[in-house]
Write an enzyme that holds these catalytic residues in place. Structure first.
Site, PDB file in Angstrom:
ATOM      1  N   GLU A 185       0.900  -1.126   0.001  1.00 52.12           N
ATOM      2  CA  GLU A 185      -0.082   0.151   0.068  1.00 52.12           C
ATOM      3  C   GLU A 185       0.715   1.256   0.007  1.00 52.12           C
ATOM      4  OE1 GLU A 185      -3.372  -2.489   2.395  1.00 52.12           O
ATOM      5  OE2 GLU A 185      -2.756  -0.427   3.180  1.00 52.12           O
ATOM      6  N   GLU A 293      -6.117 -10.783  -0.958  1.00 44.36           N
ATOM      7  CA  GLU A 293      -6.944 -10.470   0.124  1.00 44.36           C
ATOM      8  C   GLU A 293      -8.595 -10.483  -0.228  1.00 44.36           C
ATOM      9  OE1 GLU A 293      -3.520  -7.534   1.874  1.00 44.36           O
ATOM     10  OE2 GLU A 293      -5.358  -7.303   2.415  1.00 44.36           O
TER      11      GLU A 293
HETATM   12  O1  G3I Z   1      -2.996  -7.860  19.110  1.00 46.55           O
HETATM   13  C1  G3I Z   1      -3.730  -6.687  19.399  1.00 46.55           C
HETATM   14  C2  G3I Z   1      -4.462  -7.279  20.990  1.00 46.55           C
HETATM   15  O2  G3I Z   1      -3.278  -7.371  21.590  1.00 46.55           O
HETATM   16  C3  G3I Z   1      -5.282  -6.179  21.450  1.00 46.55           C
HETATM   17  O3  G3I Z   1      -5.976  -6.612  22.558  1.00 46.55           O
HETATM   18  C4  G3I Z   1      -6.363  -6.006  20.202  1.00 46.55           C
HETATM   19  C5  G3I Z   1      -7.302  -4.989  20.601  1.00 46.55           C
HETATM   20  O4  G3I Z   1      -7.404  -3.744  20.113  1.00 46.55           O
HETATM   21  O5  G3I Z   1      -5.959  -5.590  19.182  1.00 46.55           O
HETATM   22  C6  G3I Z   1      -5.009  -6.408  18.527  1.00 46.55           C
HETATM   23  O6  G3I Z   1      -4.431  -6.002  17.260  1.00 46.55           O
HETATM   24  C7  G3I Z   1      -5.264  -5.851  16.436  1.00 46.55           C
HETATM   25  C8  G3I Z   1      -4.705  -6.708  15.305  1.00 46.55           C
HETATM   26  O7  G3I Z   1      -5.315  -6.620  13.973  1.00 46.55           O
HETATM   27  C9  G3I Z   1      -4.841  -8.162  15.535  1.00 46.55           C
HETATM   28  O8  G3I Z   1      -5.905  -8.776  15.765  1.00 46.55           O
HETATM   29  C10 G3I Z   1      -5.491  -4.398  15.747  1.00 46.55           C
HETATM   30  O9  G3I Z   1      -6.171  -3.619  16.905  1.00 46.55           O
HETATM   31  C11 G3I Z   1      -6.263  -4.387  14.491  1.00 46.55           C
HETATM   32  O10 G3I Z   1      -6.138  -2.994  13.945  1.00 46.55           O
HETATM   33  C12 G3I Z   1      -5.494  -5.258  13.504  1.00 46.55           C
HETATM   34  O11 G3I Z   1      -6.378  -5.284  12.503  1.00 46.55           O
HETATM   35  C13 G3I Z   1      -5.842  -5.816  11.258  1.00 46.55           C
HETATM   36  C14 G3I Z   1      -5.440  -4.706  10.085  1.00 46.55           C
HETATM   37  O12 G3I Z   1      -4.892  -5.548   8.946  1.00 46.55           O
HETATM   38  C15 G3I Z   1      -4.607  -3.658  10.771  1.00 46.55           C
HETATM   39  O13 G3I Z   1      -4.329  -2.680   9.844  1.00 46.55           O
HETATM   40  C16 G3I Z   1      -6.833  -6.730  10.642  1.00 46.55           C
HETATM   41  O14 G3I Z   1      -6.627  -7.828  11.597  1.00 46.55           O
HETATM   42  C17 G3I Z   1      -6.091  -7.228   9.370  1.00 46.55           C
HETATM   43  O15 G3I Z   1      -7.337  -8.168   8.726  1.00 46.55           O
HETATM   44  C18 G3I Z   1      -5.917  -6.137   8.364  1.00 46.55           C
HETATM   45  O16 G3I Z   1      -5.482  -6.508   7.139  1.00 46.55           O
HETATM   46  C19 G3I Z   1      -5.037  -5.600   6.068  1.00 46.55           C
HETATM   47  C20 G3I Z   1      -3.748  -6.060   5.628  1.00 46.55           C
HETATM   48  O17 G3I Z   1      -2.756  -6.359   6.470  1.00 46.55           O
HETATM   49  C21 G3I Z   1      -3.460  -5.290   4.270  1.00 46.55           C
HETATM   50  N1  G3I Z   1      -4.603  -4.764   3.357  1.00 46.55           N
HETATM   51  C22 G3I Z   1      -6.023  -4.364   4.130  1.00 46.55           C
HETATM   52  C23 G3I Z   1      -6.239  -5.371   5.249  1.00 46.55           C
HETATM   53  C24 G3I Z   1      -7.579  -4.839   5.827  1.00 46.55           C
HETATM   54  O18 G3I Z   1      -7.304  -3.887   6.636  1.00 46.55           O
END
Ligand code: G3I
Length: 399
Positions: A185, A293
């Protein structure tokens, strides 16, 4: 909903029967994000029984392209989800565990336990592992490109940090991944801007992308290297992506494929035609295409970016009680058309990865509006195959 066609009925009942076998553990135990944290030291769950090979995505697509899924540590921890993943997919991507901030919180310190479980699982189930990702503006530790004062680091320092990170990570997984989303990105969504103003760009300059690819190739010469992004089926972003591929190739930098995330929205009727045109455009530049994705959002939303920060306030949540059959059928047709386009140019699209396994664990339940009930994937919250599953297998079964 019209009665599902006999073949799909047969397939759905077969899959339901075999999944009933899988789901012996009872739905309540479904590992959901936000459930009890995954224990990184626990060995991946032994997958429960799975349907016979002939009726799976990986079997139906074999020899043509890889079919993958992004899975979280929770998913790997859950026997039912692990069973479905091992049986249906021959490629695996960690949803978050290979990202810079997941692997390294302090300079030079790395923790690979959670990520190594994906290596074990992929090896145990003959799956090709994809590394996501080495350089991104999100989920990356600030110290990589910014100083204590939050200002961009000097170029040389930032370049060294980037190289050290890629050496450590791509070095650790050398020979264990088939390829890396090297940069994720980096192209701007703003019409008149080429590259996104990321922390890496601010500290290093435009050539940080080429440098990241050079560092990745040096760290693991056997790995394929991908540039990954969302909305790059859209003409404006497509042109910028073609420009980036040409610039990298002009510098003699190895790039094997363009990753098209394909976070689609069911109501975008022209999405598949745009995808078709983009696959042709990228193939014309001499690179492969990976759909990296894939999901099909069925809920109303304003934006089309996949940037987790781009949240929206409000927005209907019409399918809390379940997906209406008519919408499920429309989604099935959307997925079928997508796979028809994938098959249109044999050898060009080398992989299709779904971003998640089942509706209950999809990031789209919390994006762009928090707390909704979305249904973007091929399996529902009970791991029952949806009409889209049969529709995709129908396309793959065609001679
Ligand atoms: O690991 C922490 C955990 O310790 C905490 O308790 C919890 C509560 O907030 O958050 C957890 O981290 C989260 C992480 O996913 C793991 O679950 C983050 O808040 C959350 O923002 C993160 O979201 C991920 C996101 O990327 C971050 O940008 C999504 O799961 C994931 O599906 C998403 O994937 C991205 C690709 O990498 C790139 N393209 C877009 C796609 C969707 O945004």
């Amino acid at each position: 909903m019209g009665r599902p066609r006999p073949r799909r009925l047969l397939r759905a009942s077969f899959a339901i029967f075999s999944l009933a076998a899988i789901a012996a553990g009872g739905p309540a135990a479904l590992g959901q994000p936000g459930g009890k944290p995954a224990d990184p030291k626990a060995a991946p769950a032994a997958p429960a029984a799975s349907p016979s090979a002939g009726e799976t995505l990986r079997h139906a697509a074999r020899g043509r392209f890889l079919v993958g899924a992004a899975v979280s540590s929770w998913g790997l921890n859950d026997p039912k989800v692990a069973g479905l993943v091992a049986s249906q997919f021959d490629s695996l991507t960690a949803e978050n565990e290979f990202k810079p901030a997941s692997l390294s919180r302090q300079p030079g310190q790395y923790r690979f336990e959670a990520a190594d479980r994906f290596v074990e699982f992929a090896r145990a189930h003959d799956m090709k592992l994809v590394g996501h990702n080495l350089c991104w503006h999100s989920q990356a530790p600030a110290w990589l490109f910014r100083g204590q004062d939050n200002k961009p680091l000097p170029r040389d320092q930032a370049l060294k940090n980037l190289k050290d990170h890629i050496d450590a990570v791509a070095g650790h997984f050398k020979g264990k991944v088939i390829g890396w989303d090297v940069v994720n990105e980096a192209i701007s969504d703003a019409k008149d801007e080429y590259l996104r103003k990321t922390p890496a760009l601010r500290a290093i300059g435009d050539d940080y992308i080429a440098k990241a690819f050079e560092f990745a190739h040096a760290a693991d010469p056997g790995a394929e290297l991908y540039y990954n992004d969302y909305s790059n089926e859209n003409p404006v972003k497509r042109e910028k992506t073609v420009r980036l591929v040409r610039e990298l190739k002009a510098k003699g930098v190895r790039i094997d494929a363009v990753g098209m995330q394909c976070h689609f929205v069911l109501s975008d009727a022209d999405a598949i035609d745009k995808l078709d045109q983009s696959i042709a455009a990228y193939a014309a530049e001499g690179v492969k295409v990976a759909i990296t994705e894939l999901d099909v959002d069925v809920l109303p939303r304003r934006g089309r970016v996949a940037d987790i920060g781009a949240l929206e306030k409000g927005g209907d949540n019409p399918y809390k009680e379940g997906l209406p059959p008519a919408v499920a059928e429309a989604q099935a047709r959307f997925y079928a058309r997508l796979f028809e386009v994938v098959l249109k140019r044999p050898g060009v699209v080398n992989r299709v990865t779904f971003w998640g396994v089942h509706d209950g664990a999809s990031w789209l339940n919390g994006f762009p509006v928090r707390g909704r009930t979305n249904h973007p994937l091929l399996w529902d919250r009970q791991l029952k195959p949806k009409p889209a599953f049969g529709a995709v297998l129908d396309v793959l079964a065609r001679p």
